[in-house]
Motif scaffolding. Structure first.
Motif, PDB file in Angstrom:
ATOM      1  N   HIS A  67      39.332  44.990  33.013  1.00 28.11           N
ATOM      2  CA  HIS A  67      38.890  44.300  34.378  1.00 28.11           C
ATOM      3  C   HIS A  67      38.459  43.257  34.366  1.00 28.11           C
ATOM      4  O   HIS A  67      38.622  42.555  35.067  1.00 28.11           O
ATOM      5  N   ARG A  68      37.592  43.440  33.235  1.00 23.61           N
ATOM      6  CA  ARG A  68      36.181  41.871  32.740  1.00 23.61           C
ATOM      7  C   ARG A  68      37.247  40.750  33.109  1.00 23.61           C
ATOM      8  O   ARG A  68      36.811  39.195  33.799  1.00 23.61           O
ATOM      9  N   GLY A  71      38.387  39.645  36.199  1.00 25.51           N
ATOM     10  CA  GLY A  71      37.799  39.517  37.191  1.00 25.51           C
ATOM     11  C   GLY A  71      37.351  37.888  36.522  1.00 25.51           C
ATOM     12  O   GLY A  71      37.015  37.082  37.449  1.00 25.51           O
ATOM     13  N   TYR A 114      47.911  45.212  30.057  1.00 26.34           N
ATOM     14  CA  TYR A 114      47.943  46.606  30.490  1.00 26.34           C
ATOM     15  C   TYR A 114      49.247  47.357  30.449  1.00 26.34           C
ATOM     16  O   TYR A 114      49.149  48.512  30.826  1.00 26.34           O
ATOM     17  N   TRP A 171      42.141  39.872  42.701  1.00 25.79           N
ATOM     18  CA  TRP A 171      41.583  40.729  41.726  1.00 25.79           C
ATOM     19  C   TRP A 171      41.440  42.214  42.589  1.00 25.79           C
ATOM     20  O   TRP A 171      41.539  43.044  42.338  1.00 25.79           O
ATOM     21  N   ARG A 175      42.003  45.565  40.821  1.00 31.66           N
ATOM     22  CA  ARG A 175      40.421  45.916  40.321  1.00 31.66           C
ATOM     23  C   ARG A 175      41.027  47.564  40.728  1.00 31.66           C
ATOM     24  O   ARG A 175      40.240  48.377  39.878  1.00 31.66           O
ATOM     25  N   SER A 178      43.760  52.185  37.573  1.00 31.89           N
ATOM     26  CA  SER A 178      43.185  52.877  36.351  1.00 31.89           C
ATOM     27  C   SER A 178      43.291  52.498  35.460  1.00 31.89           C
ATOM     28  O   SER A 178      44.890  51.724  34.894  1.00 31.89           O
TER      29      SER A 178
END
Length: 183
Positions: A67-68, A71, A114, A171, A175, A178
Motif C-alpha cells: 500500500h505505501r 501510494g 499483489y 490510488w 488503497r 485488502s
C-alpha cells in the motif's frame, strides 16, 4: 488491482501522443539545441530512470509494503505530472520525467506482487497474469488517443493535469483493496 493498474498506466500513456510537441513548444526554435536531441533527451532520461527504478523497486516495496509503495509511486508520479504541466525549460522537463519514471517503475511491481500473493494456485496465477497484461494493454491502447484529444481540445498543460488526476484516482482503487496474507 485491474482498475488501479489501468488508471496508473493510463495516466502515463496519455502523454505519449503530445509529449514531443509539448517539448518542442517549450524548447522553441530559438534554442541552440538540435530539436530532435531536445525531444529525445527527456524520453531517454525517462527510460534510464525507469530501468534503474525497476532494478531497486522490489527492495523498496518490501521495506514499504504494497500500500505505501503504491501510494508513494502515485504521489511522485502525480507530482511529476503537475510539475511537467508547469515546466518552462528542457531541464525541468527532464527532471520531472526522471521522477515520473521512478514512480512508474514501482507501481507495476507492486501490482505484480499483489497478484502473485493473491493467487492460491497455478490457475489463479495465470488469471492474475492475464489481468495484469490486459490492464496494461488496455491503458496503452486507450491512453495516447485520449491524451491527443484532450491536448487538442483543451491544451497540453490541461492534458497533463488530467493525467495527474487519473494517477490520483488509481490510488483510491488500490488503497481500498485488502492485502493478501503472506505465509
Amino acid at each position: 488491482v485491474r482498475t488501479a493498474l489501468f488508471l496508473f498506466v493510463f495516466s502515463e500513456e496519455l502523454l505519449r501522443s503530445f509529449l514531443p510537441l509539448y517539448i518542442k513548444t517549450i524548447v522553441g526554435a530559438s534554442s541552440n539545441l538540435n530539436m530532435q536531441f531536445a525531444i529525445s533527451t527527456p524520453i531517454m532520461a525517462y527510460m534510464l530512470m525507469a530501468g534503474i527504478g525497476t532494478l531497486f523497486g522490489s527492495g523498496l516495496i518490501e521495506r514499504l509494503g504494497l500500500h505505501r509503495a503504491f501510494g508513494f509511486s502515485v504521489f511522485i508520479s502525480t507530482l511529476s505530472l503537475i510539475g511537467l504541466a508547469f515546466s518552462h525549460t528542457l531541464t525541468e522537463i527532464i527532471i520531472w520525467r526522471c521522477i515520473a519514471a521512478l514512480g512508474y517503475a514501482l507501481a507495476p511491481i507492486a501490482c505484480q506482487i499483489y497478484i502473485a500473493q493473491s493467487a492460491s494456485n497455478g490457475d489463479a496465477n495465470v488469471k492474475g497474469l492475464s489481468i495484469f497484461v490486459a490492464a496494461i494493454t488496455a491503458a496503452c491502447i486507450c491512453g495516447a488517443p485520449v491524451g491527443a484529444v484532450i491536448a487538442e481540445i483543451f491544451d497540453q498543460s490541461i492534458a497533463l493535469l488530467f493525467a495527474a488526476m487519473m494517477c490520483l484516482f488509481s490510488w483510491f482503487f488500490f488503497r481500498g483493496m485488502s492485502l493478501p496474507s503472506v505465509e
